[in-house]
Enzyme design. Sequence first.
Site, PDB file in Angstrom:
ATOM      1  CD  GLU A  45      18.431   2.116  28.420  1.00 25.19           C
ATOM      2  OE1 GLU A  45      17.916   1.778  27.279  1.00 25.19           O
ATOM      3  OE2 GLU A  45      19.383   2.479  29.076  1.00 25.19           O
ATOM      4  CG  ASP A  59      22.721   2.340  23.527  1.00 29.69           C
ATOM      5  OD1 ASP A  59      22.583   2.578  24.165  1.00 29.69           O
ATOM      6  OD2 ASP A  59      21.500   3.035  23.204  1.00 29.69           O
TER       7      ASP A  59
HETATM    8  C1  BGC Z   1      22.591   0.642  32.384  1.00 28.22           C
HETATM    9  C2  BGC Z   1      22.776   1.618  31.296  1.00 28.22           C
HETATM   10  C3  BGC Z   1      22.180   0.940  30.602  1.00 28.22           C
HETATM   11  C4  BGC Z   1      20.910  -0.409  30.453  1.00 28.22           C
HETATM   12  C5  BGC Z   1      20.274  -0.538  29.023  1.00 28.22           C
HETATM   13  C6  BGC Z   1      21.536  -0.567  32.311  1.00 28.22           C
HETATM   14  O1  BGC Z   1      21.970  -1.838  32.984  1.00 28.22           O
HETATM   15  O2  BGC Z   1      22.381   0.428  33.463  1.00 28.22           O
HETATM   16  O3  BGC Z   1      23.132   2.954  31.788  1.00 28.22           O
HETATM   17  O4  BGC Z   1      21.809   2.291  29.755  1.00 28.22           O
HETATM   18  O5  BGC Z   1      20.935  -1.119  31.231  1.00 28.22           O
HETATM   19  O6  BGC Z   1      19.670  -1.441  28.494  1.00 28.22           O
HETATM   20  C1  BGC Z   2      21.043   3.169  26.335  1.00 29.47           C
HETATM   21  C2  BGC Z   2      21.440   4.913  26.038  1.00 29.47           C
HETATM   22  C3  BGC Z   2      22.645   5.058  26.793  1.00 29.47           C
HETATM   23  C4  BGC Z   2      23.747   3.517  26.796  1.00 29.47           C
HETATM   24  C5  BGC Z   2      24.491   3.602  28.233  1.00 29.47           C
HETATM   25  C6  BGC Z   2      21.846   2.526  27.273  1.00 29.47           C
HETATM   26  O1  BGC Z   2      20.863   1.323  27.287  1.00 29.47           O
HETATM   27  O2  BGC Z   2      20.307   3.212  25.403  1.00 29.47           O
HETATM   28  O3  BGC Z   2      20.687   6.131  25.762  1.00 29.47           O
HETATM   29  O4  BGC Z   2      24.758   5.830  26.705  1.00 29.47           O
HETATM   30  O5  BGC Z   2      22.742   2.712  27.078  1.00 29.47           O
HETATM   31  O6  BGC Z   2      23.937   4.166  29.385  1.00 29.47           O
END
Ligand code: BGC
Ligand code: BGC
Length: 835
Positions: free
Chosen positions: A529, A328
Amino acid sequence: MKLSLFPVLCLATAVGLVACSSDSQSPAIETAESPSASGDLSVWPALKQTPVDPALESRIDGLLASLTLEQKVGQMIQPEIHHALGNEVRDYYLGSVLNGGGSFPQQNKHASLDDWLALADDIYAGSMAVEAGTKIPAFWGTDAVHGHNNVIGATLFPHNIGLGAAHDPALIKRIGAATAREMAATGIIWSFAPTIAVARDDRWGRTYESYSESPALVAEYARAMVEGLQGERDSAEFLADGKVISTAKHFVGDGGTAGGSDRGDTQISEAELARIHSPGYFTAIEAGVQVVMASFSSWNGDRMHGHRYLLTDVLKGKLGFDGFVVGDWMGHQFVPGCSATHCPAAVNAGLDMFMASDPNWRELHANTVADVKAGRISMERIDDAVRRILRVKLRAGLFERGAPSTYKLAADTTVMGNAEHRAIAREAVQKSLVMLKNAGQILPLSPKQHIVLAGDGAHNIGKQSGGWTITWQGTGNSNDDFPGASSIYDGFAAAVKAAGGSIELAEDGNYQQKPDVAVVVYGEDPYAEMQGDTFDLGYRSPENLALLKKFNAEGIPVVSLFISGRPLAVNPYLNASDAFVAVWLPGSEGVGVADVVLARADGSVNVPFSGKLSFSWPRNPQQAPQNPEDAGFDPLFAQGYGLAYGDEDSTAYPLPTHRGEIYPEDANELPLFVYRPVKPWNLLLQDTAGDSHAVNTASVRIDGLNLNMQDRHVQEDTLHLAFTGQARAGFYVDEAMSLESFAGGSWVFEAVVDKADALTIGLDCDGCGQVALSAVAEVTDQWQTLRIPVACVADDLSKVKAAFYVQGQKGAALSLYNLRLTKGDASCPANLKQP
Ligand code: BGC
Ligand code: BGC
């Protein structure tokens, strides 16, 4: 998008060496093993193993034999489309690319179907342009977590928490199938979904990506979603045209971290890990899920990306998972001894593909090749990883399918957001609504009366769709970004007009004609997140409470439609409402809400309420975690609760409330900015002319000030302010509030200060002053922790409009991280006193 300013992380490795991840040189790695302990395999079920397909395996043998080490390692690296396109796929033999949340072809949010397909073709073409040796088709992975949500015009289904309330696995399967078709139209055949986290502490900002706090429901849904996306295993549709590869994520225990902290540590026994957090993997694997994503989180202190026991012994061994494990988003860098560009320990633990989303993926490629040559990673492990990746590619027919633009549904403009898919989403919205209060059986509402729709969620498709909606955090979208979609208001307006009633949209409650009933739509703003983590479960919106009370005072019945990604303590709002419905994050088909809340013109029920809570609902902000098995389980509404029309409501109103539910006054710390402004505080900017501007995107430019969210420890966790004239940024509330209990307290924050003499900070209240930052801060490019007594700027905190602001002059700049007010009895040191 994001810069990659990764923290300088110095970690002691197992052998006592120190590795710093900011160092682009490979750390000295004595051992490439992860420290993870072994466990008790007997707590894990032995699943029915997928029979080995000898023809497939011998084809893989042939392919493996023809690949160079560089080509094999290329298969194991997945860069982001910001940093690698077709040419890089060709030159580094990349197995895959991804687009992160809010990342689009040419970084154009409004990229067309053809733009998506052209990029999918470019990536495929890159893999076919490899000169020597075997050509392995590359594929593209995306987060299609509630529909194909990065694409304008896609059908957006309710987020998982709402689907959990629907308790309907067959519906989940249809949603998966519709999502797969919309993905196939763009030529993308790998989804990073479903999230099968079992969220156990709803302070976690990804609670809405979880179907339920109940492992059993998650397990049923995991099977259904995987079957919907991939097709049923052993059937002709399995991974056939129009289907996509599914990913079960995040393995394992992501929903169990202490305090609900994103990427945190899940501190439970192995038996609990298996019983609570894993049943979704059992069913997903049985359904034939092809990919499992490793979790950012740790289990009892050990990072999942480096966890050999769980990734290899449990997942691939006992559970018999024969697909591949993807990492991830740079998650490997946090494994002890690893950095962003070097991590043999993750490969050795069982990671098969690095999600290498930062710009330095080439170094990761080179370092991994070197690791094999130096014996830090065995050739057997590389061959196993690549075998798994090839197995999935072969099963999905990638070698035969040709360019994405030749897929059956590719470029088909009748697929994306079509009526059939929207009908499924609308049905899902109807089934996801949970009625928590219906005093005097006020619902369903007659559509023949005069209805006012109020609240900032009434006509706001971005708000009702939540995070992972076009952009990563779901912020910065407007209704125009959702062609074909309907807001909640749109649904009411259509039904009311058809029935001969009348409707008014008055977001601030200032109607023209006194209504028979007010429907107020409000709740959480979008988040994803990290930024969505909260310190407690209080919903605090003095503005919206005032709006409800205004209608109460006027004798107008109030229906609350509450938008949220988790259950929240809302006692004052329940008390002030005649009816209260949890609508979760319904997505693009807001019309589904009115289908249930409004009666037919003849007064009969149109669509009944059938949704039941899949998460227990708290009585007060402090009630987290709150799950049926937890000691002292005493929710306001337990999992399974939900009124139907005609049900008697035995809740004893009014519910008790305390001030802390409106302002977090009983807390010792008042957080103001933690990744983002903490409610009820809103970040407002003031330009050189003194005009105010709200902030809802990661980068804002006004006269006098440029604001950019930057990466310190994680993405977009830092507020960077660069002044180009005299301007101000502050954390404001709509109505002045009392902070008297913080009168002897201090502001505490971390900052990097450039030109301190041109920066002042202050409180906005009557008679409040400012203090020059030069008195406390050093001008360096290093982070410093500042602690400034509020007594320096104010004596009377009874009416505060902004709990902190910073004012700057041209040329000044400041990075701000983790800002809060703490209680205490600090007086102002003489050198800080203002004249
Ligand atoms: C991205 C997300 C990714 C996240 C991870 C962002 O900058 O656009 O897709 O899941 O960072 O922390
Ligand atoms: C997220 C994932 C996601 C990935 C790609 C990560 O930060 O935890 O769920 O699939 O980014 O965007």
